[in-house]
Design a protein around this motif. Structure first.
Motif, PDB file in Angstrom:
ATOM      1  N   GLU A 181      98.379  13.027 -44.871  1.00  0.00           N
ATOM      2  CA  GLU A 181      96.978  13.333 -45.164  1.00  0.00           C
ATOM      3  C   GLU A 181      96.048  12.253 -44.606  1.00  0.00           C
ATOM      4  OE1 GLU A 181      95.856  16.062 -46.274  1.00  0.00           O
ATOM      5  OE2 GLU A 181      97.361  17.035 -47.516  1.00  0.00           O
ATOM      6  N   VAL A 182      96.510  11.008 -44.566  1.00  0.00           N
ATOM      7  CA  VAL A 182      95.708   9.953 -43.937  1.00  0.00           C
ATOM      8  C   VAL A 182      95.498  10.280 -42.458  1.00  0.00           C
ATOM      9  CG1 VAL A 182      95.618   7.504 -43.323  1.00  0.00           C
ATOM     10  CG2 VAL A 182      96.514   8.181 -45.563  1.00  0.00           C
ATOM     11  N   VAL A 183      96.588  10.644 -41.768  1.00  0.00           N
ATOM     12  CA  VAL A 183      96.513  11.019 -40.360  1.00  0.00           C
ATOM     13  C   VAL A 183      95.626  12.243 -40.175  1.00  0.00           C
ATOM     14  CG1 VAL A 183      97.852  11.950 -38.424  1.00  0.00           C
ATOM     15  CG2 VAL A 183      98.677   9.959 -39.664  1.00  0.00           C
ATOM     16  N   LYS A 184      95.733  13.206 -41.098  1.00  0.00           N
ATOM     17  CA  LYS A 184      94.889  14.405 -41.022  1.00  0.00           C
ATOM     18  C   LYS A 184      93.414  14.045 -41.051  1.00  0.00           C
ATOM     19  CE  LYS A 184      93.408  16.545 -44.516  1.00  0.00           C
ATOM     20  NZ  LYS A 184      93.313  17.205 -45.840  1.00  0.00           N
ATOM     21  N   HIS A 185      93.048  13.119 -41.916  1.00  0.00           N
ATOM     22  CA  HIS A 185      91.642  12.723 -41.986  1.00  0.00           C
ATOM     23  C   HIS A 185      91.179  12.103 -40.673  1.00  0.00           C
ATOM     24  CE1 HIS A 185      92.002  12.691 -46.609  1.00  0.00           C
ATOM     25  NE2 HIS A 185      91.312  13.742 -46.236  1.00  0.00           N
ATOM     26  N   GLY A 186      92.085  11.400 -39.988  1.00  0.00           N
ATOM     27  CA  GLY A 186      91.743  10.882 -38.669  1.00  0.00           C
ATOM     28  C   GLY A 186      91.553  11.988 -37.658  1.00  0.00           C
ATOM     29  N   LEU A 187      92.460  12.945 -37.649  1.00  0.00           N
ATOM     30  CA  LEU A 187      92.400  14.031 -36.667  1.00  0.00           C
ATOM     31  C   LEU A 187      91.162  14.911 -36.835  1.00  0.00           C
ATOM     32  CD1 LEU A 187      96.154  15.133 -36.573  1.00  0.00           C
ATOM     33  CD2 LEU A 187      94.837  14.219 -34.653  1.00  0.00           C
ATOM     34  N   ILE A 188      90.712  15.100 -38.061  1.00  0.00           N
ATOM     35  CA  ILE A 188      89.564  15.990 -38.258  1.00  0.00           C
ATOM     36  C   ILE A 188      88.236  15.256 -38.160  1.00  0.00           C
ATOM     37  CG2 ILE A 188      90.955  17.528 -39.705  1.00  0.00           C
ATOM     38  CD1 ILE A 188      89.366  16.535 -42.138  1.00  0.00           C
ATOM     39  N   SER A 189      88.285  13.926 -38.023  1.00  0.00           N
ATOM     40  CA  SER A 189      87.027  13.177 -37.963  1.00  0.00           C
ATOM     41  C   SER A 189      86.790  12.530 -36.604  1.00  0.00           C
ATOM     42  CB  SER A 189      86.963  12.121 -39.077  1.00  0.00           C
ATOM     43  OG  SER A 189      88.059  11.224 -38.981  1.00  0.00           O
ATOM     44  N   ASP A 190      87.633  11.565 -36.200  1.00  0.00           N
ATOM     45  CA  ASP A 190      87.401  10.948 -34.891  1.00  0.00           C
ATOM     46  C   ASP A 190      88.677  10.298 -34.370  1.00  0.00           C
ATOM     47  OD1 ASP A 190      87.269   7.803 -35.274  1.00  0.00           O
ATOM     48  OD2 ASP A 190      86.183   8.674 -36.971  1.00  0.00           O
TER      49      ASP A 190
END
Length: 359
Positions: A181-190
């Motif tokens: 989920e940490v990686v997901k937040h990166g992928l969906i933001s920047d």
């Protein structure tokens, strides 16, 4: 300690992140509660239940209910037992429920709070990395045998108290689950956030300062989206990136066979592969795949029936008229929800599961 405020159309609440703050939990509550019920699981209870109980005064009635660890507790039977516990302990509408644990406990206890007497206050006290995502935003639910989180509600907490000291006792599998989920937040933001996270490589040896930084960034990404779209009618659906295929994996393998985060990590790879086919773009699939292999994410899923997986995907909450809607990626930080043809998904899934092991 760090604090931030989540402001939605229905509620404003504080998220507090720091070390040892579970011992001062009562000081973070928005008001006084005479009756409190702590819901936790059999693993977390042995580690932190007494700490949380000790945070309250002698003039308060504090009860606890312990459910079995694992996804299997998000069931109608455990839910009903917890409602019965509320009745037996004479909780009323001025009582407080505390969800002490990971995403399973947060979803379950939150759903009990949302439905008992048509709603009582609750707070989230997450004890996993994964719960930095699930504890913020007010989505609460239990599972149905046919699909994950099909029985649920939007019901925001009164506060989130996140003691990162509780993360030091996590297993490697739970760390993997949370970091998806940490990686997901990166992928969906920047792309910079995504690259920053995976540059560290081994997630099992991160310092507390790096971990705190990653969690704060992730919570800020989610908070910004939730504040704009609390009820998931628009951009909040982007937070489900990787979840359509991931939830189908969880259900098909049997809840608990792999963790939610492990399934979502595979689901993100699949969503990126579908995106490349549909948009003809070039996404950092190999970079994510290499990071997942280095950190021990499960990859050998070749025995799965892809036809059954596609059927499971049709049970996803974004589906419309039995047509699969997926969160797809045009580029890192730019997503859209799009209907995808069953036949195309089946063709991609057959190749994808083999590639997971081979690459």
């Amino acid at each position: 300690m760090n604090s931030l405020t989540i402001k939605t159309a229905t509620n404003h609440y504080q998220v507090h992140i720091g070390e040892k703050i579970r011992h001062k939990l009562a000081s973070f509550l928005p008001k006084d509660y005479r009756t409190i019920m702590i819901v936790t699981d059999s693993t977390v209870a042995d580690l932190y239940l007494e700490d949380v109980k000790a945070a309250f005064g002698l003039d308060q009635r504090v009860f606890s209910s312990i459910v079995p660890s694992g996804e299997g507790s998000k069931s109608k039977d455990v839910y009903f037992d917890l409602v019965t516990d509320c009745i037996d302990r004479q909780l009323d509408r001025q009582s407080l429920m505390i969800a002490l644990g990971g995403g399973v406990v947060g979803d379950l206890a939150g759903f009990v709070a949302a439905t008992y007497m048509r709603g009582i206050d609750y707070i989230q006290v997450p004890t996993t990395i994964l719960a930095h995502d699930s504890s913020v935003g007010g989505k609460v639910a239990i599972n149905h045998p046919e699909g994950k989180n099909l029985i649920g509600s939007f019901y925001p907490p009164q506060a989130v108290i996140y003691d990162v000291e509780t993360l030091y006792t996590l297993s490697e599998q739970e760390i993997r689950s949370g970091y998806a989920e940490v990686v997901k937040h990166g992928l969906i933001s920047d792309i910079d956030y995504f690259d920053h996270v995976i540059t560290y490589g081994g997630i099992h040896k991160l310092s507390s300062s790096v971990l705190m930084d990653h969690l704060l960034r992730g919570i800020r990404v989610k908070a910004k989206i939730v504040e704009q779209d609390e009820k998931e009618s628009g951009i909040r659906q982007f937070l489900n990136f990787g979840h359509t295929f991931g939830h189908a994996l969880e259900a098909e393998l049997g809840y608990g066979a792999i963790t939610h985060g492990e399934a979502v990590a595979i689901g993100m790879l699949f969503a990126m592969r579908v995106s490349e086919v549909i948009y003809g773009n070039n996404l950092p699939i190999n970079k994510l795949h290499s990071w997942m292999k280095k950190n021990g994410y499960p990859m050998d899923l070749t025995d799965l029936d892809t036809t059954k997986l596609i059927k499971r995907m049709k049970m996803d909450k974004k589906s419309k008229n039995q047509r699969i809607q997926m969160v797809l990626m045009k580029k890192v930080g730019q997503l859209e929800v799009r209907e995808v043809d069953d036949k195309l998904l089946l063709d991609i899934a057959d190749d994808f599961l083999g590639e997971l092991v081979g690459n």
